[in-house]
Motif scaffolding. Structure first.
Motif, PDB file in Angstrom:
ATOM      1  N   UNK A  37       0.845  -1.202   0.000  1.00 51.00           N
ATOM      2  CA  UNK A  37       0.000   0.000   0.000  1.00 51.00           C
ATOM      3  C   UNK A  37       0.880   1.252   0.000  1.00 51.00           C
ATOM      4  N   UNK A  38       1.993   1.197   0.744  1.00 56.42           N
ATOM      5  CA  UNK A  38       2.915   2.348   0.768  1.00 56.42           C
ATOM      6  C   UNK A  38       3.491   2.575  -0.636  1.00 56.42           C
ATOM      7  N   UNK A  39       3.897   1.498  -1.273  1.00 50.51           N
ATOM      8  CA  UNK A  39       4.459   1.615  -2.629  1.00 50.51           C
ATOM      9  C   UNK A  39       3.414   2.182  -3.587  1.00 50.51           C
ATOM     10  N   UNK A  45       1.292   9.382  -5.870  1.00 52.52           N
ATOM     11  CA  UNK A  45       1.619  10.797  -5.603  1.00 52.52           C
ATOM     12  C   UNK A  45       2.783  11.301  -6.452  1.00 52.52           C
ATOM     13  N   UNK A  46       3.701  10.412  -6.802  1.00 50.74           N
ATOM     14  CA  UNK A  46       4.809  10.858  -7.669  1.00 50.74           C
ATOM     15  C   UNK A  46       4.369  10.965  -9.133  1.00 50.74           C
ATOM     16  N   UNK A 105       7.970   8.924   1.183  1.00 44.86           N
ATOM     17  CA  UNK A 105       9.173   8.469   0.481  1.00 44.86           C
ATOM     18  C   UNK A 105      10.297   8.175   1.481  1.00 44.86           C
ATOM     19  N   UNK A 106      10.362   8.955   2.564  1.00 46.44           N
ATOM     20  CA  UNK A 106      11.392   8.684   3.570  1.00 46.44           C
ATOM     21  C   UNK A 106      11.063   7.429   4.387  1.00 46.44           C
ATOM     22  N   UNK A 110      13.669   4.176   4.446  1.00 52.61           N
ATOM     23  CA  UNK A 110      14.081   3.526   5.697  1.00 52.61           C
ATOM     24  C   UNK A 110      13.764   2.018   5.677  1.00 52.61           C
ATOM     25  N   UNK A 111      12.541   1.686   5.293  1.00 52.66           N
ATOM     26  CA  UNK A 111      12.131   0.264   5.264  1.00 52.66           C
ATOM     27  C   UNK A 111      12.945  -0.531   4.246  1.00 52.66           C
TER      28      UNK A 111
END
Ligand code: AKG
Ligand code: FE2
Length: 279
Positions: A37-39, A45-46, A105-106, A110-111
């Motif tokens: 989901x983060x990806x 958004x990008x 994105x940060x 990190x992950x």
């Protein structure tokens, strides 16, 4: 040769993953700890950022290489003369990042770094003793707190028909860094060169993570792990109208890390960037 997808949570995942890297230079993982989901949010958004004029306010910095690289100055792969059909943004935690895009994105940076560190441990564990002995320090330590590790957000725009003859989204190349961590893109197109010279599709099921060996790990392992050529081919038919977004994290060692008798990470990178005409 075939690229198998390996279940990160399987009992023998580390061993199979390292065998795949050794055989093909690539490893594909499902069921890994990076949530898709983060990806997906990052892609959405990008994509909006690349579609906006705001990107021009973040034009790349020639010294530090953070920021937006427009298609007009985009890379030409080593040994090629035609530019790739792409634009991209270089994210470093110390660099410029649009405010509204910063948090996600940060978090991803990190992950993905944490996962990379674990996978480098897998690689070290399943390297034969004589190869392990060549590593100047443990592989995960090479990338620990490295300010050189680069997250690139790539946008391959829809095809217009006006592309330069012979241009493709990303011409065949090898990555310079230690390893690359790449979530599957929102569209297919990534291919890897097999030992027999044929091009294989990298499985593109959304949610998987693709890892590939870069030149620096090939150098540090004296060729045991191959840095394989890969490319991104142009879409055909109705897919021509679609953009493609991808998110490679290039794990770069700290500059002082000794890669081999010939190179430190810094001297290696400088040589390659000079060849590419980036310096
Ligand atoms: O877009 C992709 O899937 C791969 C990009 C790539 O290989 C690179 O930027 O080095
Ligand atoms: Fe690449």
């Amino acid at each position: 040769m075939k690229l198998e997808t390996i279940d990160y949570r399987a009992a023998d995942s580390a061993k199979r993953f390292v065998e795949s890297l050794r055989e093909t230079g690539f490893g594909v993982l499902s069921n890994h700890p990076i949530d898709k989901e983060l990806v997906e949010r990052i892609y959405t958004e990008w994509q909006a950022f690349f579609n906006s004029e705001a990107k021009n306010e973040f034009m790349f910095n020639r010294e530090t290489h953070d920021g937006f690289f427009p298609a007009s100055i985009s890379e030409t792969a080593k040994g090629h003369t035609v530019k790739d059909i792409k634009e991209y943004y270089h994210v470093y935690p110390w660099g410029r990042i649009p405010d509204s895009l910063r948090a996600n994105i940060l978090a991803y940076y990190e992950k993905a770094n944490t996962l990379a560190s674990e996978l480098l441990e897998w690689i070290e564990t399943y390297s034969p003793d004589e190869i392990k002995a060549k590593f100047s320090i443990p592989l995960p330590e090479m990338i620990a707190n490295s300010h050189k590790t680069l997250l690139r957000i790539l946008h391959y725009p829809p095809m217009t028909g006006d592309e330069e003859m012979g241009a493709i989204r990303a011409a065949a190349h090898e990555d310079i860094n230690l390893i690359t961590v790449l979530p599957t893109a929102n569209e297919p197109g990534l291919q890897v060169k097999a030992k027999d010279g044929s091009w294989l599709d990298v499985p593109s099921d959304f949610g998987n993570i693709i890892i590939n060996i870069g030149d620096m790990l090939q150098e540090a392992s004296d060729g045991y792990f191959p840095s394989t050529s890969h490319r991104v081919i142009n879409p055909e038919g109705t897919d021509k109208t679609k953009s493609r977004i991808s998110l490679p994290l290039f794990l770069h060692p700290h500059p002082s890390v000794v890669l081999s008798e010939r190179y430190t990470a810094d001297s290696y990178l400088m040589e390659r960037l000079r060849e590419l005409g980036v310096l």
